[in-house]
Design an enzyme around this catalytic site. Structure first.
Site, PDB file in Angstrom:
ATOM      1  N   HIS A   1     -52.271 -22.060 -48.187  1.00  0.00           N
ATOM      2  CA  HIS A   1     -53.299 -22.917 -47.874  1.00  0.00           C
ATOM      3  C   HIS A   1     -52.935 -24.408 -48.432  1.00  0.00           C
ATOM      4  O   HIS A   1     -53.551 -24.875 -49.073  1.00  0.00           O
ATOM      5  CB  HIS A   1     -54.547 -22.523 -48.322  1.00  0.00           C
ATOM      6  CG  HIS A   1     -55.847 -23.159 -47.428  1.00  0.00           C
ATOM      7  ND1 HIS A   1     -56.858 -22.513 -46.990  1.00  0.00           N
ATOM      8  CD2 HIS A   1     -55.829 -24.667 -46.864  1.00  0.00           C
ATOM      9  CE1 HIS A   1     -57.509 -23.380 -46.344  1.00  0.00           C
ATOM     10  NE2 HIS A   1     -57.142 -24.775 -46.180  1.00  0.00           N
TER      11      HIS A   1
ATOM     12  N   ARG B   1     -57.949 -21.632 -40.133  1.00  0.00           N
ATOM     13  CA  ARG B   1     -58.810 -20.752 -40.973  1.00  0.00           C
ATOM     14  C   ARG B   1     -58.352 -19.239 -40.629  1.00  0.00           C
ATOM     15  O   ARG B   1     -58.141 -19.036 -39.450  1.00  0.00           O
ATOM     16  CB  ARG B   1     -60.132 -20.798 -40.672  1.00  0.00           C
ATOM     17  CG  ARG B   1     -61.053 -21.803 -41.328  1.00  0.00           C
ATOM     18  CD  ARG B   1     -60.932 -21.918 -42.815  1.00  0.00           C
ATOM     19  NE  ARG B   1     -61.457 -23.169 -43.474  1.00  0.00           N
ATOM     20  CZ  ARG B   1     -60.891 -24.340 -43.698  1.00  0.00           C
ATOM     21  NH1 ARG B   1     -59.719 -24.314 -43.688  1.00  0.00           N
ATOM     22  NH2 ARG B   1     -61.592 -25.242 -44.335  1.00  0.00           N
TER      23      ARG B   1
ATOM     24  N   GLU C   1     -58.045 -14.591 -47.908  1.00  0.00           N
ATOM     25  CA  GLU C   1     -57.342 -15.349 -49.003  1.00  0.00           C
ATOM     26  C   GLU C   1     -58.154 -15.858 -50.168  1.00  0.00           C
ATOM     27  O   GLU C   1     -57.240 -16.069 -51.384  1.00  0.00           O
ATOM     28  CB  GLU C   1     -56.907 -16.818 -48.140  1.00  0.00           C
ATOM     29  CG  GLU C   1     -57.911 -17.881 -47.941  1.00  0.00           C
ATOM     30  CD  GLU C   1     -57.517 -19.054 -47.294  1.00  0.00           C
ATOM     31  OE1 GLU C   1     -56.579 -18.980 -46.443  1.00  0.00           O
ATOM     32  OE2 GLU C   1     -57.987 -20.081 -47.833  1.00  0.00           O
TER      33      GLU C   1
END
Ligand code: NAD
Length: 341
Positions: free
Chosen positions: A304, A243, A272
């Protein structure tokens, strides 16, 4: 709260839907027969209004599921929040409990998918295959600037030795690396495989490559900060597929400018949610920190995508739908996070 039961009209609304979500969920819903509604917008306090009469919602990593949104969902009579991901740092579990809303997730769909992406980032940053690809296409066959290093014999620090950290350790072992690990619990099986569990400071001081695989929580937020970076080896490589907020972005930018960090691979980024999973190629990006990060020649950013394999998407769809089915039928499943009062 009234029990919820399944019938052929049981509706699930998906937020942050991408075309591949629709493909995989529609394919595997044939075993479950839910009525699926796919919404493109991210869930937040404005988009709750898009719900019609669905009592189940399905969300992903950047949907906002804080206390305020949960209160609105409760007003809309939502009973289940099904995460189609492993991490749940974006959900206020206390608020869900308060409003009697079940929360379930997919704790392990393909740890190998993420672990393999972490290794792909290491190999790309080290051997610069992304630069070589472009160079050769321009008929530039020079090797200058492409010098890498052997992974064999290097020390890899793994922070978080759950499903993904464990899968990553197995890959790294195959490369002949020394493995140091830190987790709040020691794993005896990994110790048998020559993984040395130690404290964070020792890992920061000794690792040539650091890979983050712990969840984001109050203990791990900004784990990689100015102080941690100051004791690391010069030219350290840091990989984050977990993360974004595990790393203090401004501190890592400073460390990159100073040459302290030699390589950075991030599949996740602190801010993000405004960027990832969107095509912004015609937009002016307002986030100066991501722009600065992308300007370094030794930084690799992916959006991601570590989870993004056929096997992982299959497992995500099957587990999410079966979590919902189990909650509706027996109100008791392994992947449940917040229990009804
Ligand atoms: P997991 O729950 O199996 O493992 C997490 C490990 O972290 C556990 O062993 C836990 O004890 C440890 N941990 C908890 N707090 C810690 C702390 N303070 N310090 C060190 N270790 C701590 O989870 P997983 O499936 O291995 O996933 C790890 C993380 O990867 C998830 O939380 C998620 O954020 C991220 N993830 C990213 C992607 C992606 O596509 N980039 C996909 C899946 C998961």
């Amino acid at each position: 709260m009234k029990p919820i039961t399944k019938n052929q009209h049981t509706k699930i609304a998906f937020f942050s839907t991408q075309p591949y979500d629709k493909t995989f969920f529609e394919k595997y819903n044939s075993n479950f027969n839910f009525a699926l509604t796919f919404l493109e917008p991210q869930l937040n306090s404005k988009t709750v209004a898009l719900l019609q009469d669905e009592t189940i919602i399905c969300v992903f990593v950047n949907d906002i599921v804080d206390a305020a949104v949960i209160a609105q969902l409760a007003q809309k009579k939502v009973k289940i929040i099904a995460l189609r991901c492993a991490g749940f740092n974006n959900v206020d579990l206390e608020a869900a409990k308060k409003f009697g809303i079940h929360v379930c997730r997919v704790p392990s769909y393909s740890p190998e998918a993420v672990a393999e992406h972490a290794m792909a980032m290491i190999l790309t940053l080290n051997r610069k295959t992304h630069k070589a690809y472009n160079r050769v296409r321009e008929q530039n066959f020079s090797l200058n600037g492409l010098l890498g290093f052997d992974l064999h014999g290097k020390t890899i620090g793994i922070i978080g030795t759950g499903n993904i950290g464990k899968a990553f350790a197995k890959i790294v072992k195959g490369f002949g690396c020394t493995i140091l690990a830190y987790d709040i619990t020691t794993d005896p099986e990994m110790q048998k495989e020559a993984v040395v569990f130690t404290d964070l400071n020792t890992i920061f001081k000794q690792a040539d490559i650091l890979s983050l695989h712990c969840p984001l929580n109050e203990q791990t937020r900004h784990l990689i900060n100015k102080e941690a970076l100051s004791i690391m080896k010069n030219n350290v490589m840091i990989i984050n597929t977990s993360r974004g907020a595990l790393i203090n972005t401004l501190d890592i930018i400073t460390a990159l400018k100073e040459g302290k960090v030699g390589y950075l691979g991030i599949d996740v980024y602190e801010q993000e949610e405004k960027l990832f999973f969107k095509d912004l190629s015609d937009d002016i990006i307002q986030d100066d920190e991501i722009q600065r990060l992308m300007s370094f020649p030794n930084v690799l950013v992916t959006a991601h995508q570590a989870f993004f394999t056929n096997e992982a998407l299959t497992q995500i769809a099957l587990t999410t739908l079966s979590n919902i089915e189990s909650l509706l039928s027996k109100d008791n499943i392994d992947n449940k996070l917040a229990l009804l009062a």
